[in-house]
Design a protein around this motif. Structure first.
Motif, mmCIF file in Angstrom:
data_model
loop_
_atom_site.group_PDB
_atom_site.id
_atom_site.type_symbol
_atom_site.label_atom_id
_atom_site.label_comp_id
_atom_site.label_asym_id
_atom_site.label_seq_id
_atom_site.Cartn_x
_atom_site.Cartn_y
_atom_site.Cartn_z
ATOM 1 N N UNK A 136 -1.325 5.001 -1.656
ATOM 2 C CA UNK A 136 -1.555 5.111 -0.200
ATOM 3 C C UNK A 136 -0.391 4.575 0.635
ATOM 4 N N UNK A 137 -0.290 5.110 1.828
ATOM 5 C CA UNK A 137 0.740 4.695 2.780
ATOM 6 C C UNK A 137 0.091 3.958 3.945
ATOM 7 N N UNK A 138 0.821 3.046 4.567
ATOM 8 C CA UNK A 138 0.354 2.512 5.847
ATOM 9 C C UNK A 138 0.527 3.594 6.915
ATOM 10 N N UNK A 143 6.466 5.150 9.608
ATOM 11 C CA UNK A 143 6.166 5.857 8.354
ATOM 12 C C UNK A 143 5.998 7.360 8.623
ATOM 13 N N UNK A 145 7.724 9.062 10.778
ATOM 14 C CA UNK A 145 9.091 9.590 10.845
ATOM 15 C C UNK A 145 9.660 9.738 9.432
ATOM 16 N N UNK A 169 -8.542 7.560 -0.698
ATOM 17 C CA UNK A 169 -7.920 6.237 -0.769
ATOM 18 C C UNK A 169 -8.976 5.141 -0.851
ATOM 19 N N UNK A 170 -8.520 4.012 -1.360
ATOM 20 C CA UNK A 170 -9.416 2.874 -1.619
ATOM 21 C C UNK A 170 -8.982 1.640 -0.841
ATOM 22 N N UNK A 171 -7.785 1.709 -0.233
ATOM 23 C CA UNK A 171 -7.300 0.564 0.538
ATOM 24 C C UNK A 171 -6.597 1.063 1.793
ATOM 25 N N UNK A 172 -6.835 0.361 2.893
ATOM 26 C CA UNK A 172 -6.062 0.584 4.121
ATOM 27 C C UNK A 172 -5.409 -0.742 4.488
ATOM 28 N N UNK A 173 -4.349 -0.675 5.263
ATOM 29 C CA UNK A 173 -3.499 -1.847 5.430
ATOM 30 C C UNK A 173 -3.399 -2.273 6.892
ATOM 31 N N UNK A 174 -3.213 -3.583 7.079
ATOM 32 C CA UNK A 174 -3.116 -4.120 8.438
ATOM 33 C C UNK A 174 -1.941 -3.525 9.206
ATOM 34 N N UNK A 175 -0.930 -3.098 8.458
ATOM 35 C CA UNK A 175 0.247 -2.500 9.091
ATOM 36 C C UNK A 175 -0.127 -1.215 9.855
ATOM 37 N N UNK A 176 -1.180 -0.544 9.438
ATOM 38 C CA UNK A 176 -1.561 0.725 10.072
ATOM 39 C C UNK A 176 -1.910 0.520 11.545
ATOM 40 N N UNK A 177 -1.425 1.451 12.357
ATOM 41 C CA UNK A 177 -1.704 1.356 13.788
ATOM 42 C C UNK A 177 -2.467 2.579 14.282
ATOM 43 N N UNK A 209 -13.959 3.759 3.687
ATOM 44 C CA UNK A 209 -13.390 3.064 4.847
ATOM 45 C C UNK A 209 -14.317 3.077 6.064
ATOM 46 N N UNK B 29 -2.755 -7.981 3.009
ATOM 47 C CA UNK B 29 -2.454 -6.871 3.926
ATOM 48 C C UNK B 29 -3.559 -5.816 3.938
ATOM 49 N N UNK B 45 -6.565 0.925 -8.117
ATOM 50 C CA UNK B 45 -5.241 1.493 -8.409
ATOM 51 C C UNK B 45 -4.678 0.937 -9.714
#
Lengths: 298, 265
Positions: A136-138, A143, A145, A169-177, A209, B29, B45
């Motif tokens: 997964x990506x944040x 990201x 761009x 996905x199984x995880x999301x991240x605080x970095x995500x806006x 989520x 995070x 994962x």
């Protein structure tokens, strides 16, 4: 008779358009239906004896120097249109795009002339190590761009639009806006690519989520959606896992009804990667897709 | 556009997948929603990473797995995965060092068995080539032989084994115990319908074919062989081996060195 001929013609038009702007033929037309071609079905596919409109193949399985896989694909291609679905393009990675991978893909494209080329909105390699998972990506502006520019590079190299698939996905991240769907749409708009909307993945991620799958679906512009995946999943503890080892679940069929209404008869592929059923059972799910179309039409 | 932050994130994630490194940094995070905490989410994962690689090796080395047993094989696969991260976009290549790793880290006999299984996989999806035939060799005069450039079939594997691994493989891992044995030589090649074929080789034949693999020009191969065989008999042994190889379809091309392109060399 005339109706049948028209129906066939429209199907063929959609198939040809799968790699260009999204096919948009609304009305009582069954979508072009496929299954993911797995070794258990090679013998039937080589003889052209699978009742589907096209077949989807995992690209990397055919990036081999020769031998049986390519011989199988030569036979299959003589009977069916095919689509290449990749798992290792590493569009969200920070390693440079793999030129040898793109060269191998180009060789396959030239030989087999697929309807479409797709991969995932994820990263799969880092520091030269392939991780063989769709990671997964944040969901952040920088990201968007990064990923969109890499997709654009791939499209420039291949000389065609590609399709990007949303993940389970199984995880999301605080970095995500932003939300996943906002991210997906922003990437597609910036890269000018098409989307392979996997409805099972939306159901899995929505459960994991805590969002409404319809919110996701309603946010995706119809003109970007060029294919759907339908599949099954498993439940482990409180999480749904994208195992592709069960029939398409009821909640995925329910979401497909909504997608069919919103996007029209875009091509559909039934994916199954484990606990492989009989071909007849899998084709029963293809028939289910066609019946859904008929149900919506009536 | 800087991807430094994304690269750092992926370094942490990869370290977590491999060895559980950065677990706390990464977990901090992750957003927790519902009953599953960040460790449980990341654990999906990590489990999938090892399960997928183990499954790939089990698929490619089924007889080795049968001999080792599922639990021991799974432990081997995990150790191998940590020591040899995948360098290919295709899982098909992940096991390319498994035989050497087993030889070095576990047991030479297991390494022999895995080497046979890997060669059999290459038979299945290795490069295609047409086999040369006897008239092609007979078209050259004896004086031209030293300048002949011989290319073996790309899917032909020549193996020197210190065990009875070939018998275990032929028996599909059933009824034959894998054990050390005096050195023996086997050839493995592509048969009809891409099936792997296996035959025992005399040491002379193995030496000639191995020399041709190293130096495809016959004159150079002869010089190599003269160092390990009775030099007076080298020409006869080469001739006999070439006849054998042609009969089994192990030779892809026979050309005069002058006509061989750089790419072929």
């Amino acid at each position: 008779m005339h109706a049948a001929v028209n129906c066939l013609r429209i199907r063929l038009v959609i198939l040809r358009d799968a790699s260009s702007a999204a096919p948009k033929v609304h009305g009582p037309v069954a979508p072009p239906c496929a299954i993911g071609l797995r070794p258990a079905f090679y013998a039937d596919a080589r003889c052209g004896e699978i009742a589907v409109d096209w077949l989807e193949l995992i690209t990397e399985n055919f990036m081999v120097p020769g031998g049986q896989p390519l011989a199988v694909l030569d036979d299959v291609r003589s009977h069916f249109p095919i689509a290449f679905h990749g798992v290792s393009m590493n569009l969200g990675g920070t390693d440079p795009l793999d030129k040898s991978y793109l060269k191998a893909l180009t060789t396959l494209i030239e030989r087999f002339e697929p309807l479409s080329i797709s991969d995932h909105q994820c990263w799969t390699r880092h520091g030269g190590h392939h991780l063989h998972d769709l990671l997964p990506l944040p969901y952040a502006e920088e990201v968007i761009v990064h990923v969109a520019d890499r997709i654009a590079q791939v499209q420039d190299t291949l000389g065609r639009q590609i399709l990007i698939e949303n993940l389970s996905s199984y995880a999301e991240f605080d970095w995500s806006s932003m939300t996943e769907w906002e991210f997906l749409v922003a990437v597609a708009e910036r890269a000018d690519c098409l989307l392979l909307l996997d409805l099972n993945n939306i159901v899995v991620s929505a459960h994991n989520h805590g969002f409404d799958p319809m919110t996701y679906l309603n946010a995706i512009p119809a003109e970007r959606v060029a294919q759907h995946h339908l599949a099954g999943h498993s439940t482990h503890g409180a999480l749904k896992i994208d195992t592709h080892d069960h029939p398409v679940s009821r909640d995925v069929w329910h979401l497909y009804d909504a997608a069919r209404t919103r996007y029209g008869p875009v091509p559909v592929c039934i994916e199954r990667d484990d606990n492989i059923p009989t071909l007849a059972e899998l084709l029963g799910e293809v028939e289910h897709v066609r019946q859904h179309a008929a149900g919506i039409a009536s | 556009m800087s991807s430094a932050r994304l690269s750092h994130f992926q370094t942490q994630f990869r370290g977590f997948l491999y060895r559980g490194h950065h677990e706390e940094d990464l977990a901090a995070q992750v957003r927790s929603v519902g009953r599953t905490g960040s460790n449980g989410r990341l654990g999906v994962y990590r489990n999938a990473y090892f399960i997928r690689l183990e499954a790939a090796l089990a698929h490619d080395f089924p007889v080795t797995e049968k001999i080792l047993g599922k639990k021991k094989f799974a432990r081997c696969a995990g150790d191998y995965a940590l020591a040899n991260p995948s360098g290919s976009p295709s899982l098909r290549r992940f096991g390319h060092q498994f035989a050497d790793w087993l030889r070095a880290e576990k047991s030479p006999t297991l390494g022999d068995l895995a080497a046979i299984e890997w060669a059999a996989l290459n038979v299945f999806d290795g490069p295609d080539a047409n086999a040369a035939d006897m008239p092609q060799l007979q078209a050259f005069t004896p004086e031209e032989w030293p300048s002949l450039h011989i290319r073996l079939m790309p899917t032909l594997a020549l193996l020197a084994l210190g065990s009875n691994a070939e018998r275990v493989w032929l028996a599909n891992g059933e009824g034959v115990e894998l054990e050390a044995a005096p050195i023996r030589y086997v050839a493995l090649w592509r048969g009809e319908q891409y099936r792997p074929m296996l035959a025992a080789l005399e040491s002379d034949n193995y030496a000639v074919l191995a020399a041709i693999t190293r130096a495809s020009e016959l004159a150079v191969a002869s010089e190599c062989l003269a160092e390990e065989l009775d030099s007076d008999t080298v020409p006869q042994r080469i001739a006999a081996t070439l006849h054998l190889a042609l009969a089994f379809g192990w030779i892809a091309s026979i050309e005069l060195t002058d006509s061989v392109t750089d790419e072929q060399q």
